[in-house]
Design an enzyme around this catalytic site. Structure first.
Site, PDB file in Angstrom:
ATOM      1  N   LEU A  45      -4.725   2.848  16.679  1.00 42.60           N
ATOM      2  CA  LEU A  45      -4.493   1.579  15.969  1.00 42.60           C
ATOM      3  C   LEU A  45      -3.629   1.793  14.729  1.00 42.60           C
ATOM      4  O   LEU A  45      -2.784   0.971  14.384  1.00 42.60           O
ATOM      5  CB  LEU A  45      -5.831   0.944  15.571  1.00 42.60           C
ATOM      6  CG  LEU A  45      -6.694   0.413  16.712  1.00 42.60           C
ATOM      7  CD1 LEU A  45      -8.113   0.138  16.225  1.00 42.60           C
ATOM      8  CD2 LEU A  45      -6.068  -0.849  17.308  1.00 42.60           C
ATOM      9  N   ARG A  53      -7.391  -4.485  -2.903  1.00 37.88           N
ATOM     10  CA  ARG A  53      -8.573  -4.891  -3.676  1.00 37.88           C
ATOM     11  C   ARG A  53      -8.762  -6.396  -3.654  1.00 37.88           C
ATOM     12  O   ARG A  53      -9.886  -6.876  -3.782  1.00 37.88           O
ATOM     13  CB  ARG A  53      -8.465  -4.341  -5.107  1.00 37.88           C
ATOM     14  CG  ARG A  53      -7.272  -4.832  -5.868  1.00 37.88           C
ATOM     15  CD  ARG A  53      -6.972  -3.980  -7.087  1.00 37.88           C
ATOM     16  NE  ARG A  53      -6.241  -2.752  -6.757  1.00 37.88           N
ATOM     17  CZ  ARG A  53      -5.871  -1.826  -7.630  1.00 37.88           C
ATOM     18  NH1 ARG A  53      -6.169  -1.965  -8.918  1.00 37.88           N
ATOM     19  NH2 ARG A  53      -5.217  -0.756  -7.242  1.00 37.88           N
ATOM     20  N   LYS A  78       7.734  -2.182  -2.342  1.00 35.53           N
ATOM     21  CA  LYS A  78       7.705  -0.719  -2.331  1.00 35.53           C
ATOM     22  C   LYS A  78       9.104  -0.170  -2.088  1.00 35.53           C
ATOM     23  O   LYS A  78       9.934  -0.854  -1.483  1.00 35.53           O
ATOM     24  CB  LYS A  78       6.804  -0.236  -1.177  1.00 35.53           C
ATOM     25  CG  LYS A  78       5.314  -0.393  -1.418  1.00 35.53           C
ATOM     26  CD  LYS A  78       4.516   0.180  -0.260  1.00 35.53           C
ATOM     27  CE  LYS A  78       3.030  -0.006  -0.458  1.00 35.53           C
ATOM     28  NZ  LYS A  78       2.493   0.735  -1.609  1.00 35.53           N
TER      29      LYS A  78
END
Ligand code: BES
Ligand code: MG
Ligand code: ZN
Length: 520
Positions: free
Chosen positions: A200, A366, A292
């Protein structure tokens, strides 16, 4: 007119017979291989120290193996191997692999079981060599620990080549000689569980979207339907649950989010408080508006490693028929930049009412976990464990040696730690000081900020402190698995790629949680 040569009937029969003989020869011999273990010598004047199974094999060919081993070179060092051809008519290729020294297994300094790790590594080396020789069936020396040997075989042979035209030979394995087949079978299930997580994680993000992820897990659980319930909660459900933090991340993507909820009812006592496992399921993390850098961004297809490992652990628990209740929760979505995406400075409201200032959209794990952790409490759990590829900072701190564990419970720590010694997939305890909490609760606009105010310092610890703001349970552990997400060559029995760690440690933790221990 030309006449083709027509062979006589008897000649034809001979040809067919030859074919048949050749085929039986091939299927009975050429394609079968054997992996055997040999220990390192304890002292200089020690002879060759074969495992029980290897010694039995040696006897069956009147000492030919030990003879060949001693004339073919110096004693085999740990993890080193030698192949012998034609020693035995049933096994045209036999690989002998070094197991290191026999004796003390649990190593206090390394926090793992040396013997088990050596067996996993040795068996994986042997199996891979035979796979490279295109040997399709391998019998494996259980090396006195069938489970570890099976894990070594199953983990060592795994390769993600689904999307390649040229694939590695599919090798079937079975234990050689007299064995405890239950132990072998358990090892196969542990290995298969980790391989499911690897598959996965490794799969590209355009193949494993939140929807495909949820469907794959549902399908893997279908053989256990009588004990399992799967809910694939759609966006409307997520909205009605007021999971504002999760939704703020998912809204940046065209791919619909899913909140995956698994119920495994293994205990006869349906009222037994469940173990709740929560996994971060970002199927691709671009960083969002806090984009990123492009180099290495492909690895962020594995940012659902938390979801992959906890869901695979539940599939494995069901296959092992573990007598406990487990609930699995996985918020699944992509983190993408778009006109609808979170912007630095945005404020969102989590399920428990706390407001969060999102100063960095790349600290998205988070956010989605905050809502999932709130929801986890509604099941009155015995314990909550979450796994997440949460911070690059945990990789700086621990590298790939161990997953970082942040927990409010010594009870939970002790058991996770013990489980990891057995599996070799280690954990290491990290702090949950108020010191870090202060750094995420001083937000200009909201109750919390999603990044620490000294952004890089203690990054894994401030992330953990953030998650803790959504936990009221007495037994909670957060596993930051970003450092163990990939394997280069550190774990010898895993090939290079996404690791599927720490699936086996989660399974082992659940397996040791007897119903007695999990009852309040
Ligand atoms: N998914 C990443 C963390 C990660 C990094 C996992 C490397 C695996 C390998 C996470 O969402 C993230 O981007 N974290 C940021 C947090 C920061 C912005 C406070 C990080 O670690 O840089
Ligand atoms: Mg991120
Ligand atoms: Zn992430």
């Amino acid at each position: 007119p030309h006449h083709r040569h027509i062979p006589s009937l008897s000649l034809l029969a001979v040809r067919i017979l030859k074919r048949a003989l050749l085929w039986t020869y091939i299927s009975a011999t050429i394609l079968r291989g054997l992996v055997l273990g040999v220990y390192e010598k304890q002292s200089d004047n020690d002879g060759i120290h074969l495992t029980e199974a290897a010694a039995a094999f040696d006897r069956s060919i009147s000492g030919k193996l030990s003879e060949m081993l001693s004339i073919s070179g110096p004693p085999l060092k740990k993890g080193k191997s030698r192949i012998f051809y034609g020693l035995h008519q049933d096994f045209p290729s036999a690989v002998v692999v070094g197991l290191g020294k026999s004796g003390t297994c649990v190593c206090g300094k390394e926090n793992w079981n040396n013997c088990k790790e050596n067996i996993r590594a040795a068996v994986s080396v042997g199996c891979r060599q035979l796979q490279d020789l295109e040997v399709a069936h391998v019998e494996v020396d259980p090396c006195g620990d069938g489970q570890s040997a099976a894990e070594g075989a199953v983990l060592g042979l795994f390769e993600y080549d689904e999307l390649k035209t040229k694939k590695k030979v599919r090798v079937t394995t079975q234990p050689y000689g007299s064995v405890d087949s239950a132990a072998w079978q358990k090892g196969v299930l542990y290995g298969d569980g980790q391989n499911l997580a690897r598959q996965l994680m490794e799969a590209p993000a355009n193949h494993i979207t939140p929807t495909v992820f949820a469907n794959s897990i549902e399908q893997k659980l279908s053989p256990f339907a009588h004990k399992v319930a799967v809910h694939k909660r759609p966006q409307s459900w997520i909205e009605s649950e007021q999971m504002g933090a999760f939704l703020s991340v998912s809204k940046g993507s065209e791919e619909p989010p899913i909140f995956l909820e698994l119920h495994y009812k293994g205990s006869l006592d349906s009222a037994q408080p469940p173990l709740v496992l929560v996994g971060k399921g970002i199927t691709f993390d671009s960083g969002g508006i806090s984009l990123k850098p492009s180099s290495g961004m492909d690895a962020m297809r594995a940012d659902m490693g938390g979801a992959a490992t906890v869901c695979s652990a539940i599939v494995t628990a069901a296959a092992l028929k573990l007598p406990i209740n487990i609930i699995g929760l996985a918020p699944l979505c992509e983190n993408m930049p778009s006109g609808k995406a979170n912007k630095p400075g945005d404020v969102v409201r989590a399920k428990n009412g706390k407001t969060i200032q999102i100063d960095n959209t790349d600290a998205e794990g988070r956010l989605i976990l905050a809502d999932a952790l709130c929801y986890a409490h509604s099941f009155k759990p015995r314990a909550i464990i979450n796994a997440a590829t949460l911070t690059g900072a945990i990789d700086v701190a621990l590298g790939s040696a161990a997953a970082g564990v942040f927990t409010n419970s010594d009870w939970l720590w002790e058991r996770l730690h013990k489980a990891s010694i057995v599996t070799g997939d280690r954990v290491w305890r990290m702090p949950l000081f108020q010191h870090y909490t202060k750094q995420i609760t001083e937000s200009a606009l909201a109750d919390l900020n999603n990044i620490g105010k000294y952004s890089r310092s203690g990054g894994a610890c401030t992330a953990a402190a953030f998650l803790r703001e959504f936990v009221t349970a007495d037994h909670w552990a957060h596993l930051d698995i970003a450092g163990v997400m990939t394997n280069k060559d550190e774990v010898p029995y895993l090939r290079k790629g996404m690791s599927g760690r720490p699936t086996r440690t989660l399974v082992e933790f659940a397996a040791v949680r007897t119903s007695r221990d999990l009852r309040v």
